[in-house]
Scaffold this motif. Structure first.
Motif, mmCIF file in Angstrom:
data_model
loop_
_atom_site.group_PDB
_atom_site.id
_atom_site.type_symbol
_atom_site.label_atom_id
_atom_site.label_comp_id
_atom_site.label_asym_id
_atom_site.label_seq_id
_atom_site.Cartn_x
_atom_site.Cartn_y
_atom_site.Cartn_z
ATOM 1 N N ILE A 152 0.843 -1.188 0.000
ATOM 2 C CA ILE A 152 0.000 0.000 0.000
ATOM 3 C C ILE A 152 0.882 1.243 0.000
ATOM 4 N N THR A 153 0.688 2.107 -0.994
ATOM 5 C CA THR A 153 1.416 3.373 -1.062
ATOM 6 C C THR A 153 0.578 4.383 -1.836
ATOM 7 N N GLN A 154 0.681 5.649 -1.439
ATOM 8 C CA GLN A 154 -0.050 6.705 -2.129
ATOM 9 C C GLN A 154 0.778 7.328 -3.254
ATOM 10 N N LYS A 155 2.090 7.092 -3.216
ATOM 11 C CA LYS A 155 2.978 7.696 -4.217
ATOM 12 C C LYS A 155 3.858 6.623 -4.850
ATOM 13 N N GLN A 156 4.045 6.738 -6.161
ATOM 14 C CA GLN A 156 4.940 5.827 -6.873
ATOM 15 C C GLN A 156 6.317 6.452 -7.088
ATOM 16 N N ASP A 157 6.334 7.782 -7.200
ATOM 17 C CA ASP A 157 7.600 8.482 -7.450
ATOM 18 C C ASP A 157 8.163 8.972 -6.114
ATOM 19 N N ILE A 158 9.094 8.214 -5.550
ATOM 20 C CA ILE A 158 9.692 8.551 -4.260
ATOM 21 C C ILE A 158 11.014 9.282 -4.484
ATOM 22 N N ASP A 159 11.119 10.492 -3.927
ATOM 23 C CA ASP A 159 12.330 11.303 -4.076
ATOM 24 C C ASP A 159 13.380 10.827 -3.080
#
Length: 256
Positions: A152-159
């Protein structure tokens, strides 16, 4: 006489001041040298762990590819061969339909080969990103049919730095491997929350749990702790017998 005493006092005072400055400078140089040595050792440990993680990922990737080639692509190509043998005996009315079917099957094989070839790239995190790499790992685990697992994650692009992302990914892999080997869990949940300053990751299972005070020095849990320290991440493991285990990772983006 007084002038001589003043000269002596001044000389002694000056001498003490000079000695004090030399002592302070020596302490400063020693401390600076110690810090430089510690930083160098830390950099070397990080590079060593990074190299180890890359080697481990290559080994796991090769094992995974070998299994996929044998179980999936091998079977599909066997079907292609069988269909070709059948076509030898009947190249008449159904010829066109059979050729279309074979083309579709070959298209699936080509796509599978392309997907697998991506995993041969040295640093998976650079090309897929941390979130997608975790998702691909979850899909691999699902194929084993040993337990239910979700990501479960709300973001795919992790900085995040690719090198640090690789270390985090190895920690997550180690945690999942521990679940598969020891927990007897039926369900595993991986959750990732990302904000401007921190990245929070949790891996929870409903397995048999364990006593966190009895962790062995050579266990995978110790390896996870060492890896977390290399990138100044916080790692905590909460577990109770027969109540499952939760691994929490907090990565500080602005710390390094």
């Amino acid at each position: 006489m007084e002038e001589n005493n003043l000269v002596i006092i001044f000389t002694v005072t000056l001498f003490i001041i000079v000695l004090t400055m030399i002592f302070i400078y020596a302490v400063f140089i020693k401390k600076k040298t110690t810090l430089l040595i510690e930083q160098k050792e830390k950099d070397l440990r990080f590079e060593k762990e990074l190299a180890t993680s890359q080697v481990e990922m290559k080994e796991q990737t090769l094992n995974y590819i070998g299994q996929e080639l044998h179980d999936d692509l091998g079977q599909k190509l066997s079907v292609v061969r069988l269909r070709q043998n059948q076509l030898i005996t009947k190249l008449r009315n159904s010829e066109k339909e059979d050729l279309i079917e074979l083309n579709e099957l070959l298209g699936e094989c080509i796509q599978d080969i392309r997907n697998l070839s991506k995993t041969l790239i040295t640093e998976q995190i650079i090309h897929f990103g941390l979130a997608e790499s975790i998702e691909r790992e979850v899909q691999r685990i699902k194929k084993l049919n040993l337990l239910q697992i979700e990501f479960i994650t709300q973001k795919q692009d992790i900085d995040i730095s690719p090198k640090h992302g690789l270390i985090l990914f190895r920690i997550i892999q180690e945690s999942i491997n521990n679940v598969l080997k020891h927990s007897r869990a039926k369900n595993v949940s991986i959750q990732m929350e990302d904000d401007c300053e921190k990245l929070h990751i949790s891996i929870s299972d409903n397995g048999r749990g364990f006593d966190t005070n009895s962790i062995q020095d050579g266990s995978g849990l110790k390896n996870m702790e060492l890896r977390a320290k290399l990138i100044h991440a916080e790692l905590s493991i909460q577990s109770e017998l027969n109540k499952g285990t939760q691994t929490l990772i907090t990565y500080h983006k602005n710390l390094l």
